[in-house]
Design a protein around this motif. Structure first.
Motif, PDB file in Angstrom:
ATOM      1  N   ARG A  74      -6.767  -7.010   3.513  1.00  0.00           N
ATOM      2  CA  ARG A  74      -6.177  -5.674   3.518  1.00  0.00           C
ATOM      3  C   ARG A  74      -5.349  -5.448   2.266  1.00  0.00           C
ATOM      4  O   ARG A  74      -4.549  -6.291   1.883  1.00  0.00           O
ATOM      5  CB  ARG A  74      -5.294  -5.497   4.748  1.00  0.00           C
ATOM      6  N   PRO A  75      -5.494  -4.295   1.638  1.00  0.00           N
ATOM      7  CA  PRO A  75      -4.612  -3.974   0.517  1.00  0.00           C
ATOM      8  C   PRO A  75      -3.201  -3.712   1.050  1.00  0.00           C
ATOM      9  O   PRO A  75      -3.036  -3.153   2.123  1.00  0.00           O
ATOM     10  CB  PRO A  75      -5.217  -2.701  -0.065  1.00  0.00           C
ATOM     11  N   ASP A  76      -2.209  -4.141   0.292  1.00  0.00           N
ATOM     12  CA  ASP A  76      -0.850  -3.911   0.784  1.00  0.00           C
ATOM     13  C   ASP A  76      -0.299  -2.571   0.304  1.00  0.00           C
ATOM     14  O   ASP A  76      -0.895  -1.892  -0.519  1.00  0.00           O
ATOM     15  CB  ASP A  76       0.079  -5.069   0.416  1.00  0.00           C
ATOM     16  N   ASN A  77       0.829  -2.207   0.863  1.00  0.00           N
ATOM     17  CA  ASN A  77       1.472  -0.929   0.549  1.00  0.00           C
ATOM     18  C   ASN A  77       2.498  -1.075  -0.571  1.00  0.00           C
ATOM     19  O   ASN A  77       3.394  -0.256  -0.699  1.00  0.00           O
ATOM     20  CB  ASN A  77       2.155  -0.366   1.803  1.00  0.00           C
ATOM     21  N   CYS A  78       2.399  -2.127  -1.358  1.00  0.00           N
ATOM     22  CA  CYS A  78       3.296  -2.411  -2.489  1.00  0.00           C
ATOM     23  C   CYS A  78       4.713  -2.753  -2.047  1.00  0.00           C
ATOM     24  O   CYS A  78       5.631  -2.768  -2.866  1.00  0.00           O
ATOM     25  CB  CYS A  78       3.310  -1.253  -3.480  1.00  0.00           C
ATOM     26  N   ASP A  79       4.906  -3.011  -0.762  1.00  0.00           N
ATOM     27  CA  ASP A  79       6.225  -3.406  -0.276  1.00  0.00           C
ATOM     28  C   ASP A  79       6.130  -4.608   0.658  1.00  0.00           C
ATOM     29  O   ASP A  79       7.039  -4.904   1.411  1.00  0.00           O
ATOM     30  CB  ASP A  79       6.919  -2.233   0.427  1.00  0.00           C
ATOM     31  N   GLY A  80       4.974  -5.293   0.612  1.00  0.00           N
ATOM     32  CA  GLY A  80       4.767  -6.451   1.467  1.00  0.00           C
ATOM     33  C   GLY A  80       4.178  -6.119   2.818  1.00  0.00           C
ATOM     34  O   GLY A  80       3.831  -7.012   3.583  1.00  0.00           O
ATOM     35  N   THR A  81       4.055  -4.839   3.144  1.00  0.00           N
ATOM     36  CA  THR A  81       3.438  -4.438   4.403  1.00  0.00           C
ATOM     37  C   THR A  81       2.022  -3.946   4.136  1.00  0.00           C
ATOM     38  O   THR A  81       1.635  -3.744   2.983  1.00  0.00           O
ATOM     39  CB  THR A  81       4.234  -3.309   5.093  1.00  0.00           C
ATOM     40  N   TYR A  82       1.269  -3.759   5.185  1.00  0.00           N
ATOM     41  CA  TYR A  82      -0.092  -3.262   5.065  1.00  0.00           C
ATOM     42  C   TYR A  82      -0.476  -2.554   6.347  1.00  0.00           C
ATOM     43  O   TYR A  82       0.134  -2.750   7.396  1.00  0.00           O
ATOM     44  CB  TYR A  82      -1.071  -4.394   4.762  1.00  0.00           C
ATOM     45  N   CYS A  84      -8.033  -0.437   7.848  1.00  0.00           N
ATOM     46  CA  CYS A  84      -8.189   0.317   6.607  1.00  0.00           C
ATOM     47  C   CYS A  84      -9.027   1.577   6.767  1.00  0.00           C
ATOM     48  O   CYS A  84      -8.776   2.565   6.092  1.00  0.00           O
ATOM     49  CB  CYS A  84      -8.817  -0.570   5.539  1.00  0.00           C
ATOM     50  N   ASP A  85     -10.030   1.559   7.615  1.00  0.00           N
ATOM     51  CA  ASP A  85     -10.920   2.711   7.720  1.00  0.00           C
ATOM     52  C   ASP A  85     -11.338   2.897   9.177  1.00  0.00           C
ATOM     53  O   ASP A  85     -12.324   2.309   9.626  1.00  0.00           O
ATOM     54  CB  ASP A  85     -12.140   2.510   6.824  1.00  0.00           C
ATOM     55  N   MET A  86     -10.587   3.703   9.882  1.00  0.00           N
ATOM     56  CA  MET A  86     -10.861   3.934  11.301  1.00  0.00           C
ATOM     57  C   MET A  86     -12.213   4.594  11.535  1.00  0.00           C
ATOM     58  O   MET A  86     -12.787   4.458  12.610  1.00  0.00           O
ATOM     59  CB  MET A  86      -9.754   4.794  11.920  1.00  0.00           C
ATOM     60  N   HIS A  94     -10.849  -6.476   8.876  1.00  0.00           N
ATOM     61  CA  HIS A  94     -10.972  -7.080   7.552  1.00  0.00           C
ATOM     62  C   HIS A  94     -12.109  -6.495   6.721  1.00  0.00           C
ATOM     63  O   HIS A  94     -11.926  -6.192   5.553  1.00  0.00           O
ATOM     64  CB  HIS A  94     -11.136  -8.593   7.683  1.00  0.00           C
ATOM     65  N   GLY A  95     -13.267  -6.350   7.326  1.00  0.00           N
ATOM     66  CA  GLY A  95     -14.425  -5.849   6.581  1.00  0.00           C
ATOM     67  C   GLY A  95     -14.240  -4.451   6.026  1.00  0.00           C
ATOM     68  O   GLY A  95     -14.651  -4.153   4.908  1.00  0.00           O
ATOM     69  N   THR A  96     -13.580  -3.589   6.809  1.00  0.00           N
ATOM     70  CA  THR A  96     -13.385  -2.208   6.353  1.00  0.00           C
ATOM     71  C   THR A  96     -12.400  -2.109   5.200  1.00  0.00           C
ATOM     72  O   THR A  96     -12.300  -1.065   4.563  1.00  0.00           O
ATOM     73  CB  THR A  96     -12.903  -1.296   7.502  1.00  0.00           C
ATOM     74  N   CYS A  97     -11.685  -3.184   4.918  1.00  0.00           N
ATOM     75  CA  CYS A  97     -10.694  -3.176   3.834  1.00  0.00           C
ATOM     76  C   CYS A  97     -11.264  -3.651   2.504  1.00  0.00           C
ATOM     77  O   CYS A  97     -10.602  -3.563   1.480  1.00  0.00           O
ATOM     78  CB  CYS A  97      -9.512  -4.063   4.196  1.00  0.00           C
TER      79      CYS A  97
END
Length: 135
Positions: free
Chosen positions: A16-24, A28-30, A75-78
């Motif tokens: 998963r790509p993170d949100n630039c603050d350590g969270t994610y 990723c794609d519902m 994971h795959g959708t990310c």
């Protein structure tokens, strides 16, 4: 054997790509959440991939399909290489078969029964981490 979190026998993909603050984000794609991985792989003629998964990608509670759905949906959708826009002549759910085929290919290349492995692969700017412990 690939298993969902169960004590020290863990295989976990952090793609998963993170949100630039350590969270994610949890997913990723519902819009590409699937609950029929076996049927998708069968329809695509990915019998070798499915047979391998049935033998080695096991859920510790016995619900392999649920485990595979989790792997794809979380994971795959990310992974940007499996986004539908990356395909020239995209066929619905094509990315699911490609993801699991690649996952099996990577898994086969690991010596999972002799040594614990920490592998980081850079895939289109994301990381895929596999944590494996010897049995």
């Amino acid at each position: 054997m690939m298993e969902r979190n169960r004590g020290s026998n863990v295989v976990d993909q952090y793609s998963r790509p993170d949100n630039c603050d350590g969270t994610y984000e949890q997913f990723c794609d519902m819009s590409r959440q699937y609950s029929n991985i076996t049927q998708i792989l069968q329809a695509q003629g990915k019998d070798d991939t499915l047979n391998y998964m049935m033998k080695y990608f096991k859920d510790y509670k016995g619900d392999d399909e649920s485990f595979w759905e989790h792997e794809w949906n979380k994971h795959g959708t990310c992974m940007s290489t499996f986004e539908t826009k990356c395909y020239m002549n995209y066929m619905p759910q094509q990315e699911v078969g490609d993801y699991f085929t690649k996952l099996v290919e990577l898994f086969k290349g690991l010596n999972t029964y002799k040594v614990g492995v920490y592998l980081v692969l850079s895939l289109s700017g994301y990381r895929l981490r596999l944590y494996l412990d010897p049995r």
